[in-house]
Design a protein around this motif. Structure first.
Motif, mmCIF file in Angstrom:
data_model
loop_
_atom_site.group_PDB
_atom_site.id
_atom_site.type_symbol
_atom_site.label_atom_id
_atom_site.label_comp_id
_atom_site.label_asym_id
_atom_site.label_seq_id
_atom_site.Cartn_x
_atom_site.Cartn_y
_atom_site.Cartn_z
ATOM 1 N N VAL A 197 12.536 92.635 20.223
ATOM 2 C CA VAL A 197 13.112 93.216 18.999
ATOM 3 C C VAL A 197 12.965 92.209 17.864
ATOM 4 C CG1 VAL A 197 15.198 94.128 17.911
ATOM 5 C CG2 VAL A 197 14.767 94.565 20.344
ATOM 6 N N ALA A 198 12.352 92.646 16.751
ATOM 7 C CA ALA A 198 12.159 91.792 15.574
ATOM 8 C C ALA A 198 13.088 92.262 14.463
ATOM 9 C CB ALA A 198 10.710 91.853 15.108
ATOM 10 N N ALA A 199 13.872 91.320 13.907
ATOM 11 C CA ALA A 199 14.808 91.645 12.835
ATOM 12 C C ALA A 199 14.615 90.683 11.676
ATOM 13 C CB ALA A 199 16.248 91.578 13.339
ATOM 14 N N ASP A 200 14.937 91.148 10.457
ATOM 15 C CA ASP A 200 14.788 90.270 9.299
ATOM 16 C C ASP A 200 16.037 89.409 9.138
ATOM 17 O OD1 ASP A 200 16.751 91.846 8.137
ATOM 18 O OD2 ASP A 200 15.380 92.939 6.829
ATOM 19 N N ALA A 201 16.076 88.646 8.058
ATOM 20 C CA ALA A 201 17.167 87.697 7.849
ATOM 21 C C ALA A 201 18.525 88.393 7.700
ATOM 22 C CB ALA A 201 16.884 86.837 6.626
ATOM 23 N N THR A 202 18.523 89.680 7.302
ATOM 24 C CA THR A 202 19.786 90.408 7.144
ATOM 25 C C THR A 202 20.247 91.037 8.441
ATOM 26 O OG1 THR A 202 18.757 92.543 6.585
ATOM 27 C CG2 THR A 202 19.073 90.947 4.778
ATOM 28 N N GLY A 203 19.414 90.973 9.469
ATOM 29 C CA GLY A 203 19.762 91.576 10.749
ATOM 30 C C GLY A 203 19.181 92.959 10.955
ATOM 31 N N ARG A 204 18.482 93.490 9.942
ATOM 32 C CA ARG A 204 17.884 94.814 10.108
ATOM 33 C C ARG A 204 16.683 94.731 11.058
ATOM 34 N NH1 ARG A 204 14.766 98.997 5.936
ATOM 35 N NH2 ARG A 204 14.833 100.735 7.401
ATOM 36 N N VAL A 205 16.642 95.635 12.019
ATOM 37 C CA VAL A 205 15.541 95.652 12.977
ATOM 38 C C VAL A 205 14.298 96.224 12.312
ATOM 39 C CG1 VAL A 205 14.688 96.625 15.135
ATOM 40 C CG2 VAL A 205 17.048 95.833 14.977
ATOM 41 N N LEU A 206 13.215 95.468 12.361
ATOM 42 C CA LEU A 206 11.952 95.903 11.775
ATOM 43 C C LEU A 206 11.125 96.701 12.777
ATOM 44 C CD1 LEU A 206 10.960 92.555 9.988
ATOM 45 C CD2 LEU A 206 12.111 94.547 8.994
ATOM 46 N N GLN A 207 11.144 96.264 14.021
ATOM 47 C CA GLN A 207 10.435 97.007 15.051
ATOM 48 C C GLN A 207 10.930 96.546 16.419
ATOM 49 O OE1 GLN A 207 6.216 95.943 14.608
ATOM 50 N NE2 GLN A 207 6.388 94.568 16.341
ATOM 51 N N ALA A 208 10.783 97.434 17.391
ATOM 52 C CA ALA A 208 11.105 97.109 18.777
ATOM 53 C C ALA A 208 9.907 97.489 19.628
ATOM 54 C CB ALA A 208 12.355 97.855 19.240
ATOM 55 N N ALA A 209 9.511 96.593 20.517
ATOM 56 C CA ALA A 209 8.367 96.843 21.380
ATOM 57 C C ALA A 209 8.800 96.768 22.835
ATOM 58 C CB ALA A 209 7.259 95.823 21.113
ATOM 59 N N ILE A 210 8.377 97.740 23.620
ATOM 60 C CA ILE A 210 8.627 97.752 25.055
ATOM 61 C C ILE A 210 7.275 97.673 25.748
ATOM 62 C CG2 ILE A 210 9.593 99.038 26.988
ATOM 63 C CD1 ILE A 210 11.531 100.353 25.037
ATOM 64 N N LEU A 211 7.002 96.547 26.396
ATOM 65 C CA LEU A 211 5.720 96.308 27.043
ATOM 66 C C LEU A 211 5.871 96.476 28.547
ATOM 67 C CD1 LEU A 211 4.819 92.974 25.186
ATOM 68 C CD2 LEU A 211 4.597 95.308 24.355
ATOM 69 N N VAL A 212 4.924 97.157 29.157
ATOM 70 C CA VAL A 212 4.915 97.332 30.608
ATOM 71 C C VAL A 212 3.618 96.719 31.126
ATOM 72 C CG1 VAL A 212 5.002 98.959 32.524
ATOM 73 C CG2 VAL A 212 6.265 99.450 30.426
ATOM 74 N N LEU A 213 3.750 95.591 31.838
ATOM 75 C CA LEU A 213 2.593 94.847 32.324
ATOM 76 C C LEU A 213 2.608 94.843 33.848
ATOM 77 C CD1 LEU A 213 2.906 91.751 29.953
ATOM 78 C CD2 LEU A 213 1.838 93.969 29.481
ATOM 79 N N PRO A 214 1.590 95.392 34.505
ATOM 80 C CA PRO A 214 1.559 95.400 35.974
ATOM 81 C C PRO A 214 1.622 93.980 36.528
ATOM 82 C CG PRO A 214 -0.068 96.932 35.093
ATOM 83 C CD PRO A 214 0.449 96.132 33.930
ATOM 84 N N GLY A 215 2.428 93.799 37.565
ATOM 85 C CA GLY A 215 2.657 92.466 38.104
ATOM 86 C C GLY A 215 1.453 91.829 38.765
ATOM 87 N N ASP A 216 0.411 92.614 39.068
ATOM 88 C CA ASP A 216 -0.756 92.030 39.730
ATOM 89 C C ASP A 216 -1.737 91.400 38.746
ATOM 90 O OD1 ASP A 216 -1.737 94.302 38.529
ATOM 91 O OD2 ASP A 216 -2.607 95.179 40.332
ATOM 92 N N ARG A 217 -1.382 91.398 37.433
ATOM 93 C CA ARG A 217 -2.313 90.834 36.443
ATOM 94 C C ARG A 217 -1.609 90.216 35.242
ATOM 95 N NH1 ARG A 217 -3.809 97.022 35.387
ATOM 96 N NH2 ARG A 217 -3.176 96.934 37.553
ATOM 97 N N ALA A 218 -0.312 89.991 35.333
ATOM 98 C CA ALA A 218 0.442 89.561 34.150
ATOM 99 C C ALA A 218 1.055 88.172 34.315
ATOM 100 C CB ALA A 218 1.544 90.571 33.836
ATOM 101 N N ASP A 219 0.981 87.391 33.232
ATOM 102 C CA ASP A 219 1.649 86.095 33.140
ATOM 103 C C ASP A 219 2.428 86.076 31.831
ATOM 104 O OD1 ASP A 219 0.353 84.853 35.470
ATOM 105 O OD2 ASP A 219 -1.458 84.938 34.248
#
Length: 235
Positions: A197-219
């Motif tokens: 979750v990325a927020a600006d200096a006022t606390g407003r959320v600019l964007q939220a990202a949900i990443l799903v990375l398979p465990g057999d290829r992710a670091d």
């Protein structure tokens, strides 16, 4: 001294694993049908499928609905470096689909917006050849969506500014049925779930990202920079 006798499913998996390692079964090659393999190893189809599930969990084969089981090419590793940088390798193809929706449930809490606030979701799925590789869902308040840069990945101008604060949660869990189908992975293969979750200096959320990375290829690699304080000496 007695030695444990491997179960039929493990013996079959070992034999197929050896054929893949030695090149007898090549990357991208379709395996014989499940009834043919069951007859070859003189086991039931149910036992054969248990053996194939072991290889699917290891990322050695993948099952394509309606087409059969295929030997997977060597998997390109995914390295997540933190701070909302979605791990899109330039060598991979990325499909992006934008959808307008309303903030409800966990999305309302994630973006800290009132219920039913308008959002835009960017669904990003990477492919290596014909095989799905990773997926990300990026959520942006609708009034900010027109300013989103539709690059790889979609990003708001200024989201990497010094004043931007990131909060990240990393969880290992089994994939949902939808994730397993989209990524063509076994339902028993753990995935790395990264919520950023990325927020600006006022606390407003600019964007939220949900990443799903398979465990057999992710670091996941996180670098910590020690805080230093400069003190002026008094004369």
């Amino acid at each position: 001294m007695t030695h444990a006798v491997p179960s039929l499913r493990h013996a079959i998996a070992d034999d197929l694993r050896t054929q893949i390692a030695t090149g007898h079964l090549k990357a991208g090659e379709r395996l014989p049908s499940e009834p043919q393999l069951a007859a070859q190893y003189k086991v039931s189809t149910a036992t054969l499928r248990l053996a194939l599930a072991l290889l699917q969990a290891e990322g050695l084969i993948e099952k394509v609905h309606g087409k059969g089981n295929f030997v997977r090419p060597p998997l390109r590793r995914i390295t997540y470096a933190g701070c909302g940088r979605t791990p899109f390798d330039p060598a991979l193809q990325v499909n992006i689909r934008a959808t307008n929706l309303r903030a409800r449930g966990h999305l309302r809490a994630l973006l800290r917006v009132p219920s039913n606030s308008p959002l835009t979701e960017f669904l990003c799925v990477t492919h290596e050849g014909k095989s799905p590789h990773s997926l990300a869902r990026i959520y942006v308040p609708r009034d900010l969506a027109p300013a989103v840069q539709l690059g790889l990945p979609p990003r708001l101008p200024g989201v990497e500014a010094i004043s931007t604060k990131f909060r990240e949660t990393v969880t290992a869990r089994l994939p949902t049925p939808e994730e397993a189908t989209t990524l063509r992975i076994s339902s028993t293969l753990a995935v790395l779930l990264i919520t950023s979750v990325a927020a600006d200096a006022t606390g407003r959320v600019l964007q939220a990202a949900i990443l799903v990375l398979p465990g057999d290829r992710a670091d996941a690699v996180f670098t910590t920079h020690p805080m230093t304080e400069e003190r002026e000496s008094e004369g």
